[in-house]
Design a protein around this motif. Sequence first.
Motif, short mmCIF file in Angstrom:
data_model
loop_
_atom_site.label_atom_id
_atom_site.label_comp_id
_atom_site.label_asym_id
_atom_site.label_seq_id
_atom_site.Cartn_x
_atom_site.Cartn_y
_atom_site.Cartn_z
N THR A 1 -52.57 0.01 15.80
CA THR A 1 -53.50 -0.86 15.08
C THR A 1 -53.26 -2.30 15.50
O THR A 1 -52.16 -2.67 15.91
CB THR A 1 -53.33 -0.73 13.56
N TRP B 1 -53.04 -4.70 13.66
CA TRP B 1 -52.26 -5.39 12.63
C TRP B 1 -50.77 -5.46 12.99
O TRP B 1 -50.00 -6.09 12.26
CB TRP B 1 -52.42 -4.67 11.29
N VAL C 1 -53.83 6.26 10.83
CA VAL C 1 -52.92 5.51 11.68
C VAL C 1 -51.52 6.11 11.58
O VAL C 1 -51.05 6.41 10.48
CB VAL C 1 -52.88 4.02 11.28
N ALA D 1 -46.23 2.62 13.94
CA ALA D 1 -46.52 1.22 13.59
C ALA D 1 -45.27 0.51 13.09
O ALA D 1 -44.98 -0.62 13.48
CB ALA D 1 -47.63 1.16 12.54
#
Length: 366
Positions: A214, A216, A283, A288
């Motif tokens: 992602t 982010w 996700v 992440a």
Amino acid sequence: MRAFTAHLHRFAAGQALLAFVFMTAIGLAGLLLFGRLGRVEALLVLLASATACTSAPAGIAMVSSNFLVREPSRDMLFFAASVDGIVGIILLQLIYAGYHPADALGPLGELPALVWTLLAVSIGVLCGIIFVWLTRRRTNVEELVLFIMGIAAFTAGAALQLRLSPLFVSVTMGAVVAHLVPDPRRVLRVLAKWEKPSCVIMLILAGALVGFPTLWIIPLALLYTVLRGCAKVAGASAMVRIETPPFPTPRFLGLGLIPQGGISLVMALSALLTFYGLELGGVDVSQALFSVVILGVVLSELVGPKLTTATLRTAGEISSLVEKALALGDDKSARAEAARYTPQMPDAEMPDNGEGGDEGTRTSDS
């Protein structure tokens, strides 16, 4: 460890625990504010906080070596950075135990968190005893290397299979080996020899696993770095008030603990392998989290040494004359000046005890 006073042990463990609590509280409060507080989200916050409470002594050692610092604040920072990784590893195992997958042991998967932790301790003790038994007779270096690599791989593999923390199990095994093996220094020498090649392999693996599921990731890494810095400062400041050291310390001592390194990387890698495939909103959040921590470590390593230098300079432990001599390339004069230098904090940074303070001075040559 015995050479350090009890208040240093309490400071090291306390600042790490408080940093973990600070990070966790801020993270959970943020999730609650945005209405996203769920089991998976809370797990991610706890894992990130566990990696954030550890520091790297290498950055502090580099700064103190560059500026020839051998003073109490430096020793305090170095000891804390060397010890707080143990706190992070213990916290990581407790998190694993509390969020343990139900399918780890088939029908026996639904075990209490305490049982999983006791199982992790038992595996570490058992593997340590096996290693001690294998090395009960004097082995050559090649055999010892083989035994170390074999038992390390077996221990980590068993921990991963049971969804336990390989770090925690390995640390437990190491404690058993250190106390029971006939010649622990020989084992330590072999480990020191193979440390750098192992780190290279780990860094290659970490780099290969970094991904950006992602967009982010980058802002989250920046947020992680900032919150971690605030947590380390808050934790260290609180512990300085609780465990008042017998020497003056700078107001923001925790800035000297910003450097982050291998322990955090391995903790993040462990979390990735343990919770691999964990998804949230489509996700892969385990991936992440790993990428966020990796980028956070890189950022901490970039700014950490500068902040450590500033902290020691504020503490009055870096002599301006030493810096000038080093800038001129005069190492001999720098070492001589460092030997004569008596650190003393500026007035503005001295504790409010009614006593004044002078600039750093030099002792008499006589």
